[in-house]
Write a protein that holds these residues in place. Structure first.
Motif, PDB file in Angstrom:
ATOM      1  N   GLU A  26       0.834  -1.208   0.000  1.00 29.90           N
ATOM      2  CA  GLU A  26       0.000   0.000   0.000  1.00 29.90           C
ATOM      3  C   GLU A  26       0.865   1.253   0.000  1.00 29.90           C
ATOM      4  OE1 GLU A  26      -3.957   0.470   2.342  1.00 29.90           O
ATOM      5  OE2 GLU A  26      -2.379   1.342   3.571  1.00 29.90           O
ATOM      6  N   TYR A  27       1.975   1.213   0.745  1.00 26.82           N
ATOM      7  CA  TYR A  27       2.894   2.343   0.800  1.00 26.82           C
ATOM      8  C   TYR A  27       3.492   2.615  -0.572  1.00 26.82           C
ATOM      9  CZ  TYR A  27       6.858   5.159   2.430  1.00 26.82           C
ATOM     10  OH  TYR A  27       7.777   6.156   2.630  1.00 26.82           O
ATOM     11  N   GLU A  28       3.936   1.572  -1.279  1.00 23.50           N
ATOM     12  CA  GLU A  28       4.555   1.763  -2.590  1.00 23.50           C
ATOM     13  C   GLU A  28       3.541   2.250  -3.622  1.00 23.50           C
ATOM     14  OE1 GLU A  28       6.408  -1.924  -3.510  1.00 23.50           O
ATOM     15  OE2 GLU A  28       8.140  -1.566  -2.207  1.00 23.50           O
ATOM     16  N   LYS A  29       2.300   1.770  -3.516  1.00 28.14           N
ATOM     17  CA  LYS A  29       1.268   2.289  -4.417  1.00 28.14           C
ATOM     18  C   LYS A  29       0.995   3.766  -4.139  1.00 28.14           C
ATOM     19  CE  LYS A  29      -1.168  -2.024  -5.413  1.00 28.14           C
ATOM     20  NZ  LYS A  29      -2.445  -2.769  -5.312  1.00 28.14           N
ATOM     21  N   ALA A  30       1.079   4.156  -2.867  1.00 31.53           N
ATOM     22  CA  ALA A  30       0.901   5.569  -2.534  1.00 31.53           C
ATOM     23  C   ALA A  30       2.030   6.409  -3.125  1.00 31.53           C
ATOM     24  CB  ALA A  30       0.842   5.747  -1.013  1.00 31.53           C
ATOM     25  N   ASN A  74      -3.301   2.827 -11.377  1.00 28.92           N
ATOM     26  CA  ASN A  74      -2.042   2.612 -10.669  1.00 28.92           C
ATOM     27  C   ASN A  74      -0.922   2.533 -11.702  1.00 28.92           C
ATOM     28  OD1 ASN A  74      -0.110   2.029  -8.740  1.00 28.92           O
ATOM     29  ND2 ASN A  74      -0.525  -0.167  -8.789  1.00 28.92           N
ATOM     30  N   VAL A  75      -0.237   3.656 -11.905  1.00 24.94           N
ATOM     31  CA  VAL A  75       0.856   3.728 -12.869  1.00 24.94           C
ATOM     32  C   VAL A  75       2.151   3.488 -12.111  1.00 24.94           C
ATOM     33  CG1 VAL A  75       2.032   5.121 -14.600  1.00 24.94           C
ATOM     34  CG2 VAL A  75      -0.442   5.378 -14.241  1.00 24.94           C
ATOM     35  N   SER A  76       2.831   2.403 -12.432  1.00 22.98           N
ATOM     36  CA  SER A  76       4.070   2.073 -11.718  1.00 22.98           C
ATOM     37  C   SER A  76       5.176   3.034 -12.108  1.00 22.98           C
ATOM     38  CB  SER A  76       4.486   0.634 -12.016  1.00 22.98           C
ATOM     39  OG  SER A  76       4.823   0.492 -13.380  1.00 22.98           O
ATOM     40  N   SER A  77       6.225   3.064 -11.294  1.00 19.81           N
ATOM     41  CA  SER A  77       7.336   3.982 -11.559  1.00 19.81           C
ATOM     42  C   SER A  77       8.048   3.636 -12.859  1.00 19.81           C
ATOM     43  CB  SER A  77       8.326   3.942 -10.384  1.00 19.81           C
ATOM     44  OG  SER A  77       8.800   2.617 -10.188  1.00 19.81           O
ATOM     45  N   SER A  78       8.154   2.341 -13.194  1.00 15.19           N
ATOM     46  CA  SER A  78       8.823   1.956 -14.443  1.00 15.19           C
ATOM     47  C   SER A  78       7.998   2.397 -15.655  1.00 15.19           C
ATOM     48  CB  SER A  78       9.038   0.437 -14.470  1.00 15.19           C
ATOM     49  OG  SER A  78       7.810  -0.251 -14.354  1.00 15.19           O
ATOM     50  N   GLU A  79       6.661   2.244 -15.566  1.00 12.31           N
ATOM     51  CA  GLU A  79       5.797   2.696 -16.654  1.00 12.31           C
ATOM     52  C   GLU A  79       5.861   4.207 -16.796  1.00 12.31           C
ATOM     53  OE1 GLU A  79       2.371  -0.816 -16.331  1.00 12.31           O
ATOM     54  OE2 GLU A  79       2.024   1.155 -15.429  1.00 12.31           O
ATOM     55  N   LEU A  80       5.893   4.898 -15.646  1.00 14.94           N
ATOM     56  CA  LEU A  80       5.959   6.365 -15.677  1.00 14.94           C
ATOM     57  C   LEU A  80       7.282   6.833 -16.288  1.00 14.94           C
ATOM     58  CD1 LEU A  80       4.661   9.062 -14.884  1.00 14.94           C
ATOM     59  CD2 LEU A  80       5.748   8.825 -12.650  1.00 14.94           C
TER      60      LEU A  80
END
Length: 405
Positions: A26-30, A74-80
């Motif tokens: 949940e923290y990483e998704k935040a 939920n856009v992951s950091s790699s996708e971003l």
């Protein structure tokens, strides 16, 4: 059994770490939510201020579509990072993505909600240089971090208000009761993993005990079976030894019987000879003439005598060696008073009796040059044996060599 126990431990570890993993996820998704909001705000601001650049087109055609709903997507950091690099915002990506990694690495299991929010926002300080969405992100993170509990801020706020508004005292008491009930529930929930741990350890211990008990039981049964087999082998060996002793005793008994029969026959023959000698009166004049012959002119004369069976291995009784042939099995040629050659003396039944009991009649004084033939009618002496008289015994120095016919 050990695989089953390992499975229990894995399940236990999974149950104990499930809450921590959920909180971290949940923290990483935040964190990804903040990165998405910051990226959208930055690219929108840059595109509005530079409408003629390629970045404006990239924002309108791609970025605004991908990042317009960060609350639901939920856009992951790699996708971003890939999105920004492929759409003219590579420079901003080099600033934002390190902040994302910094925020994720700052996670701690001991965070409450407020500490988690502050940690995330402090990690994005460099990304807030040109945009002002910190307060908006704080509200969004408050909604995203549902599994994080607040600390004593709410209680302190309520107590501070009670100092100015006494009418809220009942509400405070009610809130305290609610908090206490919540803490009891939390303690019960936290006790569940401990109770589960105790139950699993107890079950695993019982299973290991039963497994070891069965193995020890099998080992004891195997040891008992081996002991029984050893006892059986000892008994069989004892019986075999007894059988050998009986066989030896029987052989001695048989030899003694034959010897006694021969003694009886010899006694009968002596009685018969005594009866016949009473009617004979030998003339002794010739003996007197022989006495007058000088001893130096007499020649040594070889003579034959006959012997019964050996009394033991390589031993004849000297008293049984006489000139009487009846019941005798060996023929002695005396060459000297103390030295003689001997051979087997074949009579009508001597060979048959000898081959039926070779241990008593043959082997003590003879050696075979061919295997024993129990159907033989005659025993041939290929080479005479040699015996020396010692006291009342004839001792065999060389055994006679025999064959069967």
């Amino acid at each position: 059994m050990y695989k089953l126990f390992s499975l229990f431990l894995v399940l236990l570890f999974t149950s104990l770490t499930l809450n921590a993993q959920n909180s971290k996820e949940e923290y990483e998704k935040a964190v990804d939510y903040c990165a998405c909001k910051i990226a959208y705000a930055y690219t929108e601001d840059f595109a509005s201020k530079n409408p003629r650049l390629d970045e404006k087109k990239s924002f309108d055609e791609v970025i605004s579509i991908q990042l317009n709903d960060c609350d639901k997507k939920n856009v992951s950091s790699s996708e971003l990072e890939k999105l920004l690099k492929e759409n003219k915002f590579n420079g901003f990506s080099k600033t934002l993505i390190p902040d994302v990694k910094k925020a994720k690495n700052s996670y701690s299991d001991n965070f409450n909600k407020e500490e988690a929010i502050n940690s995330i926002l402090n990690s994005f300080e460099l990304s807030f240089d040109k945009i002002e969405i910190k307060s908006e992100l704080s509200n969004g993170l408050n909604n995203k971090l549902q599994s994080f509990e607040k600390q004593e801020d709410i209680v302190e706020e309520i107590k501070s208000e009670t100092t100015t508004n006494p009418n809220l005292l009942n509400e405070i008491n009610h809130s305290d009761r609610v908090i206490n009930e919540g803490s009891v529930e939390t303690s019960e929930n936290s006790f569940f993993p401990n109770w589960l741990l105790f139950a699993i350890i107890l079950l695993a211990s019982i299973l290991l005990f039963l497994n070891n008990h069965l193995k020890i039981k099998k080992l004891k049964e195997s040891a008992k079976r081996h002991r029984d087999e050893i006892e059986v082998l000892k008994n069989e060996k004892s019986i075999f030894n007894q059988s050998n002793n009986k066989s030896q005793n029987n052989s001695r008994f048989e030899r003694d019987i034959y010897q006694k029969i021969e003694d009886v026959n010899d006694a009968i023959r002596k009685l018969q000879s005594k009866n016949t000698s009473k009617n004979l009166h030998p003339i002794t004049s010739q003996k007197n003439q022989v006495k007058n012959i000088p001893q130096t002119n007499q020649k040594e004369i070889q003579k034959f005598v006959y012997a019964k069976t050996p009394i033991s291995d390589k031993v004849f009784n000297a008293l049984d060696v006489t000139e009487n042939k009846d019941g005798k099995f060996y023929k002695f040629l005396i060459k000297d008073n103390n030295v003689a050659e001997f051979q087997f003396f074949n009579t009508e039944n001597s060979a048959i009796r000898a081959v039926n009991a070779p241990d008593s009649f043959l082997y003590p004084a003879c050696e075979e040059t061919e295997p024993l033939n129990q159907n033989a009618k005659k025993i041939i002496t290929n080479k005479p044996g040699v015996a020396i008289k010692q006291g009342e015994k004839w001792i065999v120095k060389e055994k006679a060599q025999i064959t069967y016919e």
